[in-house]
Design a protein around this motif. Structure first.
Motif, PDB file in Angstrom:
ATOM      1  N   ARG A 118       5.176  -0.463 -11.349  1.00 14.06           N
ATOM      2  CA  ARG A 118       5.335   0.917 -11.809  1.00 14.06           C
ATOM      3  C   ARG A 118       5.671   1.859 -10.647  1.00 14.06           C
ATOM      4  NH1 ARG A 118       3.647   2.070 -17.023  1.00 14.06           N
ATOM      5  NH2 ARG A 118       2.297   0.519 -18.047  1.00 14.06           N
ATOM      6  N   ARG A 119       4.982   1.719  -9.539  1.00 11.44           N
ATOM      7  CA  ARG A 119       5.195   2.635  -8.419  1.00 11.44           C
ATOM      8  C   ARG A 119       6.615   2.491  -7.861  1.00 11.44           C
ATOM      9  NH1 ARG A 119       4.097   6.256  -6.993  1.00 11.44           N
ATOM     10  NH2 ARG A 119       2.902   6.390  -5.075  1.00 11.44           N
ATOM     11  N   GLN A 120       7.125   1.267  -7.811  1.00 14.94           N
ATOM     12  CA  GLN A 120       8.483   1.066  -7.304  1.00 14.94           C
ATOM     13  C   GLN A 120       9.533   1.513  -8.324  1.00 14.94           C
ATOM     14  OE1 GLN A 120       8.915  -2.520  -4.400  1.00 14.94           O
ATOM     15  NE2 GLN A 120       7.379  -3.148  -5.902  1.00 14.94           N
ATOM     16  N   LEU A 121       9.243   1.352  -9.607  1.00 14.49           N
ATOM     17  CA  LEU A 121      10.137   1.925 -10.621  1.00 14.49           C
ATOM     18  C   LEU A 121      10.202   3.437 -10.471  1.00 14.49           C
ATOM     19  CD1 LEU A 121       9.183  -0.047 -13.869  1.00 14.49           C
ATOM     20  CD2 LEU A 121      11.345  -0.193 -12.609  1.00 14.49           C
ATOM     21  N   GLN A 122       9.052   4.054 -10.254  1.00 17.86           N
ATOM     22  CA  GLN A 122       9.002   5.509 -10.092  1.00 17.86           C
ATOM     23  C   GLN A 122       9.824   5.940  -8.877  1.00 17.86           C
ATOM     24  OE1 GLN A 122       4.753   6.088  -9.985  1.00 17.86           O
ATOM     25  NE2 GLN A 122       4.539   5.458 -12.126  1.00 17.86           N
TER      26      GLN A 122
ATOM     27  N   ASP B  70       0.868  -1.178   0.000  1.00 23.71           N
ATOM     28  CA  ASP B  70       0.000   0.000   0.000  1.00 23.71           C
ATOM     29  C   ASP B  70       0.906   1.230   0.000  1.00 23.71           C
ATOM     30  OD1 ASP B  70       0.921   0.273   2.650  1.00 23.71           O
ATOM     31  OD2 ASP B  70      -0.911  -0.591   3.499  1.00 23.71           O
ATOM     32  N   GLU B  71       0.305   2.398  -0.055  1.00 20.96           N
ATOM     33  CA  GLU B  71       1.101   3.624  -0.156  1.00 20.96           C
ATOM     34  C   GLU B  71       1.969   3.843   1.082  1.00 20.96           C
ATOM     35  OE1 GLU B  71       1.591   5.599  -2.723  1.00 20.96           O
ATOM     36  OE2 GLU B  71       0.239   4.446  -4.002  1.00 20.96           O
ATOM     37  N   ALA B  72       1.464   3.450   2.252  1.00 21.02           N
ATOM     38  CA  ALA B  72       2.253   3.600   3.479  1.00 21.02           C
ATOM     39  C   ALA B  72       3.518   2.741   3.418  1.00 21.02           C
ATOM     40  CB  ALA B  72       1.413   3.225   4.699  1.00 21.02           C
ATOM     41  N   THR B  73       3.381   1.532   2.858  1.00 26.26           N
ATOM     42  CA  THR B  73       4.540   0.654   2.715  1.00 26.26           C
ATOM     43  C   THR B  73       5.551   1.257   1.750  1.00 26.26           C
ATOM     44  OG1 THR B  73       3.093  -1.249   3.090  1.00 26.26           O
ATOM     45  CG2 THR B  73       5.267  -1.707   2.184  1.00 26.26           C
ATOM     46  N   LEU B  74       5.062   1.852   0.674  1.00 27.97           N
ATOM     47  CA  LEU B  74       5.965   2.489  -0.284  1.00 27.97           C
ATOM     48  C   LEU B  74       6.746   3.628   0.371  1.00 27.97           C
ATOM     49  CD1 LEU B  74       6.716   2.259  -3.337  1.00 27.97           C
ATOM     50  CD2 LEU B  74       5.188   4.201  -3.700  1.00 27.97           C
ATOM     51  N   ILE B  75       6.084   4.381   1.232  1.00 30.97           N
ATOM     52  CA  ILE B  75       6.770   5.461   1.965  1.00 30.97           C
ATOM     53  C   ILE B  75       7.856   4.885   2.871  1.00 30.97           C
ATOM     54  CG2 ILE B  75       6.450   7.222   3.752  1.00 30.97           C
ATOM     55  CD1 ILE B  75       3.658   7.725   2.465  1.00 30.97           C
ATOM     56  N   MET B  76       7.569   3.731   3.491  1.00 31.55           N
ATOM     57  CA  MET B  76       8.583   3.089   4.341  1.00 31.55           C
ATOM     58  C   MET B  76       9.767   2.594   3.504  1.00 31.55           C
ATOM     59  SD  MET B  76       6.471   1.186   7.403  1.00 31.55           S
ATOM     60  CE  MET B  76       4.968   0.730   6.551  1.00 31.55           C
TER      61      MET B  76
ATOM     62  N   LYS C  94      10.797   4.038   0.842  1.00 30.47           N
ATOM     63  CA  LYS C  94      11.555   5.249   0.515  1.00 30.47           C
ATOM     64  C   LYS C  94      12.490   5.619   1.662  1.00 30.47           C
ATOM     65  CE  LYS C  94      11.065   9.971  -1.205  1.00 30.47           C
ATOM     66  NZ  LYS C  94      10.104  11.015  -1.679  1.00 30.47           N
ATOM     67  N   GLY C  95      12.018   5.467   2.889  1.00 27.74           N
ATOM     68  CA  GLY C  95      12.874   5.728   4.042  1.00 27.74           C
ATOM     69  C   GLY C  95      14.026   4.740   4.138  1.00 27.74           C
ATOM     70  N   LEU C  96      13.735   3.452   3.914  1.00 28.16           N
ATOM     71  CA  LEU C  96      14.777   2.428   3.959  1.00 28.16           C
ATOM     72  C   LEU C  96      15.840   2.662   2.887  1.00 28.16           C
ATOM     73  CD1 LEU C  96      12.857  -0.955   4.483  1.00 28.16           C
ATOM     74  CD2 LEU C  96      14.372   0.185   6.116  1.00 28.16           C
ATOM     75  N   ALA C  97      15.400   3.158   1.729  1.00 28.60           N
ATOM     76  CA  ALA C  97      16.321   3.359   0.600  1.00 28.60           C
ATOM     77  C   ALA C  97      17.431   4.343   0.936  1.00 28.60           C
ATOM     78  CB  ALA C  97      15.545   3.831  -0.625  1.00 28.60           C
ATOM     79  N   LYS C  98      17.215   5.169   1.936  1.00 29.77           N
ATOM     80  CA  LYS C  98      18.194   6.187   2.301  1.00 29.77           C
ATOM     81  C   LYS C  98      19.138   5.721   3.417  1.00 29.77           C
ATOM     82  CE  LYS C  98      14.990   9.748   0.759  1.00 29.77           C
ATOM     83  NZ  LYS C  98      14.084  10.855   1.121  1.00 29.77           N
ATOM     84  N   LYS C  99      18.946   4.475   3.871  1.00 26.45           N
ATOM     85  CA  LYS C  99      19.815   3.935   4.917  1.00 26.45           C
ATOM     86  C   LYS C  99      21.186   3.583   4.337  1.00 26.45           C
ATOM     87  CE  LYS C  99      16.712   3.576   8.346  1.00 26.45           C
ATOM     88  NZ  LYS C  99      16.865   4.239   9.657  1.00 26.45           N
ATOM     89  N   PRO C 100      22.230   3.560   5.188  1.00 22.40           N
ATOM     90  CA  PRO C 100      23.573   3.200   4.700  1.00 22.40           C
ATOM     91  C   PRO C 100      23.599   1.808   4.077  1.00 22.40           C
ATOM     92  CG  PRO C 100      23.691   4.142   6.909  1.00 22.40           C
ATOM     93  CD  PRO C 100      22.235   3.930   6.615  1.00 22.40           C
TER      94      PRO C 100
END
Length: 272
Positions: free
Chosen positions: A113-117, A72-78, A80-86
């Motif tokens: 598509r959403r994860q590619l974006q 869901d969109e909340a998971t996608l936001i999480m 995005k946060g994980l992607a910025k971890k070392p």
């Protein structure tokens, strides 16, 4: 020096004892780098934690097509946060799987598509899962701009001068013709244990066509155990057998195959 570009130390089949045994086996082997690949939110968090704990381990985070029915969109936001971890180096493994159809195909396509974006927004490498969905995967990658000049312009060209979209087709098993098309568009391809199987003619032909600097090796452990270890649970040290098969196909030494594919993986995943 070996680089297992796709494994699952975070796999839910491991208990902590078997996971520690696996980690010890990696540390005692010639494997210098491992990408721990997420397949849902929980496994992605675990991959990030493994990357934090072990100097040879790096993380890829994302939702596998099987698990997109949990997205869901909340998971996608999480994510995005994980992607910025070392030591989080890519978004993946994402894509489409029309063989098992564990998630509805429309749901798979939407979250692909959403994860590619997200990957394009963050200018991150992308790791693709494609099973029996070749046409849709290629179409969506093109429609989302993964091979666009805007995307490829963010990365240095491959050593042979071809564009680099930082797009990895994991466990490639498609045709020679499709491999050549992906290479021209800027993709990198990875092969796993099945290239060592007696019936792997199509994959061998594809490897023959893939320029060596566009090629990575992987285990996809605990799955797809290579010869001569078939029948056992796969693990990262067995990537050696895939490297030896690549050396045979390409007519180079095992040491060169290991070194070149390791260099390619470090370059793809932006590892110094």
């Amino acid at each position: 020096m070996l680089f297992d570009s796709h494994t699952h130390i975070n796999n839910e089949t491991y208990d902590e004892k078997s996971r520690q045994e696996l980690i010890q086996a990696i540390e005692a082997s010639d494997v210098s780098y491992v990408m721990d690949i997420g397949f849902d939110l929980e496994s992605s968090v675990m991959a990030v934690n493994h990357a934090k704990q072990y100097p040879w381990c790096y993380a890829v985070i994302g939702c596998h097509p099987h698990d997109t029915n949990k997205m869901d969109e909340a998971t996608l936001i999480m994510f995005k946060g994980l992607a910025k971890k070392p030591k989080v180096q890519a978004i993946g493994e994402i894509g489409l799987d029309y063989y098992h159809n564990h998630s509805d195909r429309d749901v798979q396509r939407y979250w692909f598509r959403r994860q590619l974006q997200l990957a394009l927004e963050l200018s991150m490498p992308i790791v693709i899962h494609d099973r029996d969905a070749n046409d849709d995967v290629m179409r969506i990658l093109k429609e989302e701009g993964v091979f666009s000049k805007n995307r490829t312009g963010q990365f240095p060209n491959h050593p042979d001068g071809l564009p680099d979209a930082r797009l990895l087709m994991h466990c490639y098993s498609g045709s020679r013709e499709m491999a050549e098309q992906y290479i021209k568009l800027g993709a990198t391809l990875s092969v796993a244990g099945p290239v060592t199987y007696k019936n792997a003619r199509k994959t061998v032909e594809a490897v023959q066509a893939i320029p060596i600097d566009h090629l990575l090796i992987e285990t996809d452990a605990p799955y797809l155990t290579p010869e001569p270890m078939r029948g056992k649970e796969n693990r990262s040290p067995y990537v050696e057998y895939t490297a030896r098969k690549i050396a045979e196909i390409k007519g180079i030494s095992y040491e060169d195959a290991a070194l070149i594919t390791c260099y390619n993986a470090k370059r793809f995943f932006n590892i110094e």
